[in-house]
Motif scaffolding. Structure first.
Motif, PDB file in Angstrom:
ATOM      1  N   MET A   1      17.363  11.078 -13.361  1.00 21.81           N
ATOM      2  CA  MET A   1      17.789  12.236 -12.986  1.00 21.81           C
ATOM      3  C   MET A   1      19.248  12.214 -13.420  1.00 21.81           C
ATOM      4  O   MET A   1      20.048  11.357 -13.476  1.00 21.81           O
ATOM      5  N   LEU A   2      19.644  13.318 -14.197  1.00 23.47           N
ATOM      6  CA  LEU A   2      21.092  13.573 -14.421  1.00 23.47           C
ATOM      7  C   LEU A   2      22.197  13.482 -13.329  1.00 23.47           C
ATOM      8  O   LEU A   2      22.014  14.240 -12.510  1.00 23.47           O
ATOM      9  N   ASN A   3      22.856  12.538 -13.415  1.00 21.88           N
ATOM     10  CA  ASN A   3      24.212  12.584 -12.484  1.00 21.88           C
ATOM     11  C   ASN A   3      25.402  13.093 -13.110  1.00 21.88           C
ATOM     12  O   ASN A   3      25.965  12.413 -13.894  1.00 21.88           O
ATOM     13  N   ILE A   4      25.823  14.309 -12.816  1.00 24.97           N
ATOM     14  CA  ILE A   4      26.999  14.891 -13.373  1.00 24.97           C
ATOM     15  C   ILE A   4      28.196  14.574 -12.528  1.00 24.97           C
ATOM     16  O   ILE A   4      28.602  15.151 -11.290  1.00 24.97           O
ATOM     17  N   LEU A   5      29.247  13.776 -13.048  1.00 26.37           N
ATOM     18  CA  LEU A   5      30.346  13.569 -12.563  1.00 26.37           C
ATOM     19  C   LEU A   5      31.460  14.707 -12.998  1.00 26.37           C
ATOM     20  O   LEU A   5      31.603  14.777 -14.318  1.00 26.37           O
ATOM     21  N   VAL A   6      32.160  15.537 -12.165  1.00 18.43           N
ATOM     22  CA  VAL A   6      33.388  16.390 -12.443  1.00 18.43           C
ATOM     23  C   VAL A   6      34.672  15.933 -12.307  1.00 18.43           C
ATOM     24  O   VAL A   6      34.893  15.552 -11.421  1.00 18.43           O
ATOM     25  N   ALA A   7      35.420  15.796 -13.583  1.00 16.03           N
ATOM     26  CA  ALA A   7      36.762  15.656 -13.255  1.00 16.03           C
ATOM     27  C   ALA A   7      37.587  16.418 -12.351  1.00 16.03           C
ATOM     28  O   ALA A   7      37.121  17.401 -12.287  1.00 16.03           O
ATOM     29  N   PRO A   8      38.454  15.948 -11.767  1.00 14.35           N
ATOM     30  CA  PRO A   8      39.415  16.943 -10.995  1.00 14.35           C
ATOM     31  C   PRO A   8      40.060  17.909 -11.833  1.00 14.35           C
ATOM     32  O   PRO A   8      40.617  17.752 -13.052  1.00 14.35           O
ATOM     33  N   ASP A   9      39.900  19.235 -11.289  1.00 15.59           N
ATOM     34  CA  ASP A   9      40.443  20.158 -12.052  1.00 15.59           C
ATOM     35  C   ASP A   9      41.840  20.136 -12.281  1.00 15.59           C
ATOM     36  O   ASP A   9      42.511  20.801 -13.271  1.00 15.59           O
ATOM     37  N   SER A  10      42.553  19.553 -11.368  1.00 16.08           N
ATOM     38  CA  SER A  10      44.013  19.332 -11.654  1.00 16.08           C
ATOM     39  C   SER A  10      44.586  18.735 -12.779  1.00 16.08           C
ATOM     40  O   SER A  10      45.681  18.784 -13.156  1.00 16.08           O
ATOM     41  N   GLN A  11      43.439  17.735 -13.123  1.00 16.36           N
ATOM     42  CA  GLN A  11      43.947  16.818 -14.145  1.00 16.36           C
ATOM     43  C   GLN A  11      43.187  17.203 -15.647  1.00 16.36           C
ATOM     44  O   GLN A  11      43.600  16.860 -16.847  1.00 16.36           O
ATOM     45  N   ASN A  12      41.870  17.937 -15.362  1.00 20.66           N
ATOM     46  CA  ASN A  12      41.051  18.219 -16.500  1.00 20.66           C
ATOM     47  C   ASN A  12      40.811  19.691 -16.264  1.00 20.66           C
ATOM     48  O   ASN A  12      39.913  20.305 -15.750  1.00 20.66           O
ATOM     49  N   LEU A  13      41.557  20.560 -16.956  1.00 21.11           N
ATOM     50  CA  LEU A  13      41.547  21.988 -16.667  1.00 21.11           C
ATOM     51  C   LEU A  13      40.027  22.600 -17.338  1.00 21.11           C
ATOM     52  O   LEU A  13      39.575  21.962 -18.248  1.00 21.11           O
ATOM     53  N   ASP A  14      39.547  23.488 -16.209  1.00 20.28           N
ATOM     54  CA  ASP A  14      38.365  24.042 -16.535  1.00 20.28           C
ATOM     55  C   ASP A  14      37.050  23.241 -15.940  1.00 20.28           C
ATOM     56  O   ASP A  14      36.164  23.742 -16.213  1.00 20.28           O
ATOM     57  N   SER A  15      37.325  22.039 -15.867  1.00 23.30           N
ATOM     58  CA  SER A  15      36.408  21.347 -15.493  1.00 23.30           C
ATOM     59  C   SER A  15      35.271  21.894 -14.421  1.00 23.30           C
ATOM     60  O   SER A  15      34.096  21.729 -14.522  1.00 23.30           O
ATOM     61  N   ALA A  31      15.857  21.579 -14.459  1.00 22.43           N
ATOM     62  CA  ALA A  31      16.001  20.356 -14.471  1.00 22.43           C
ATOM     63  C   ALA A  31      16.253  19.664 -13.357  1.00 22.43           C
ATOM     64  O   ALA A  31      16.678  20.233 -12.354  1.00 22.43           O
ATOM     65  N   GLU A  32      16.203  18.225 -13.113  1.00 21.87           N
ATOM     66  CA  GLU A  32      16.805  17.710 -11.941  1.00 21.87           C
ATOM     67  C   GLU A  32      17.999  16.885 -12.151  1.00 21.87           C
ATOM     68  O   GLU A  32      18.250  16.354 -13.278  1.00 21.87           O
ATOM     69  N   TYR A  33      19.056  17.260 -11.408  1.00 21.89           N
ATOM     70  CA  TYR A  33      20.240  16.867 -11.569  1.00 21.89           C
ATOM     71  C   TYR A  33      20.949  16.764 -10.026  1.00 21.89           C
ATOM     72  O   TYR A  33      20.250  17.304  -9.263  1.00 21.89           O
ATOM     73  N   SER A  34      21.997  15.957 -10.195  1.00 22.56           N
ATOM     74  CA  SER A  34      22.975  16.013  -8.927  1.00 22.56           C
ATOM     75  C   SER A  34      24.499  16.112  -9.404  1.00 22.56           C
ATOM     76  O   SER A  34      24.767  15.683 -10.602  1.00 22.56           O
ATOM     77  N   VAL A  35      25.271  16.885  -8.701  1.00 26.67           N
ATOM     78  CA  VAL A  35      26.641  17.103  -9.127  1.00 26.67           C
ATOM     79  C   VAL A  35      27.571  16.625  -8.325  1.00 26.67           C
ATOM     80  O   VAL A  35      27.440  16.846  -7.088  1.00 26.67           O
ATOM     81  N   TYR A  36      28.462  15.743  -8.673  1.00 30.65           N
ATOM     82  CA  TYR A  36      29.755  15.585  -7.741  1.00 30.65           C
ATOM     83  C   TYR A  36      30.912  15.827  -8.443  1.00 30.65           C
ATOM     84  O   TYR A  36      31.719  15.284  -9.258  1.00 30.65           O
ATOM     85  N   PHE A  37      31.672  16.441  -7.524  1.00 32.41           N
ATOM     86  CA  PHE A  37      32.832  17.129  -7.785  1.00 32.41           C
ATOM     87  C   PHE A  37      34.048  16.084  -7.180  1.00 32.41           C
ATOM     88  O   PHE A  37      33.746  15.378  -6.266  1.00 32.41           O
ATOM     89  N   SER A  38      35.134  15.992  -7.891  1.00 39.28           N
ATOM     90  CA  SER A  38      36.182  15.202  -7.427  1.00 39.28           C
ATOM     91  C   SER A  38      37.881  15.698  -7.242  1.00 39.28           C
ATOM     92  O   SER A  38      37.988  16.658  -7.783  1.00 39.28           O
TER      93      SER A  38
END
Length: 317
Positions: A1-15, A31-38
């Motif tokens: 399964m894909l584990n999607i790590l999202v960088a903080p929007d404050s430091q990575n514009l549009d993430s 698709a099988e996936y999980s998303v982790y916002f930061s």
């Protein structure tokens, strides 16, 4: 399964916005996936640690070079993971070099092809780096440049002109382990695995598939037109200058009499007592479409062929 790590929007514009587009596509193909916002880089690394402890091995990072650096240095044992990259933010030198799409939907489509390529990476003391390590004028300049609210070509040019000429060199001993230690007053030094630094071809001959890194440095001299030399970085032409010494290495140790070396590693500035760098050949598995890998490799080979015709002084040690 894909584990999607999202960088903080404050430091990575549009993430975060890119993450929503990626999720919409993954839902459409079931698709099988999980998303982790930061909310911060600490939050990003905490999510990575949790996934690592769950023995997850498939990661996707939505972010820039700094976010990638934080992730890789959290996981450490890179031989056990596969990584996909979806560029977001302003500093995406590694993605640019690898010809990864800057369209998030196309980038995730390429990742879903499940084609894996192994690439080299650097270990600087105990820190992992994919792109570059800078010492000297460039490290000082980028530390100042990163403090500016508005970052663009004109800001960078202004900082180089104002502060580049003020840099008076740093005394370094460079030990390549296969030749006599070089003691020099260095104006600028780079250790490169990738080609680009802030979008500029700092090391146009770099190749992340050859088990070698590129060490370039120039010696400080009085009366030297320093800002003019630094301006050559926009096109990568500094490697053609007589004052640039160029080597291809597997390891190097750099020391300073004061045990104080300001160092820029993949977008992060720190001061080190000493610096020991080695390359890990084919140590990171990346999700890459075949056409991107082929195109990137052809370009590298053509650049090297051109450099040989122009008789660039290179050394392999």
């Amino acid at each position: 399964m894909l584990n999607i790590l999202v960088a903080p929007d404050s430091q990575n514009l549009d993430s975060e916005q890119y993450a929503k587009r990626v999720v919409k596509y993954l839902k459409s193909i079931k698709a099988e996936y999980s998303v982790y916002f930061s909310t911060s880089m600490d939050d990003l690394t905490a999510n990575a640690v949790e996934l690592k402890n769950m023995n997850e091995t498939d990661f996707v990072i939505i972010g820039d070079d700094v976010a990638i650096n934080y992730l890789l240095n959290t996981i450490k044992d890179l031989s056990k993971i596969k990584l996909g990259i979806i560029p977001a933010g302003k500093t995406n030198d590694f993605a640019k070099f690898m010809r990864i799409s800057f369209n998030p939907v196309q980038a995730i489509k390429d990742i879903m092809e499940k084609n894996v390529e192994s690439v080299d990476y650097l270990i600087a003391n105990d820190m992992i780096a994919l792109n570059h390590i800078l010492i000297g004028a460039s490290a000082d300049i980028y530390e100042i440049y990163n403090q500016y609210k508005f970052k663009n070509y004109f800001t960078k040019k202004y900082v180089r002109m104002k502060y580049g000429n003020k840099f008076e060199g740093i005394e370094l001993s460079i030990d390549t382990k296969s030749s006599r230690t070089k003691k020099e007053n260095i104006f600028d030094l780079s250790i490169s695995n990738g080609v680009y630094q802030d979008g500029e071809p700092l090391s146009p001959l770099s190749n992340i598939h050859d088990g070698l890194f590129n060490l370039n440095y120039s010696i400080y001299t009085y009366g030297q037109n320093k800002s003019k030399y630094l301006s050559l970085f926009r096109s990568g032409k500094q490697i053609y200058e007589d004052q640039t010494k160029q080597f291809w290495l597997k390891a190097v140790k750099i020391t300073n009499p004061n045990n104080k070396i300001k160092t820029y590693i993949d977008g992060r500035v720190m001061t080190l007592d000493e610096l020991e760098v080695k390359i890990v050949e084919s140590g990171l598995k990346l999700y890459m479409p075949k056409k991107v890998y082929t195109s990137s490799q052809n370009k590298v080979e053509q650049i090297k062929k051109d450099s040989e015709q122009q008789a660039i002084p290179t050394k392999k040690e």
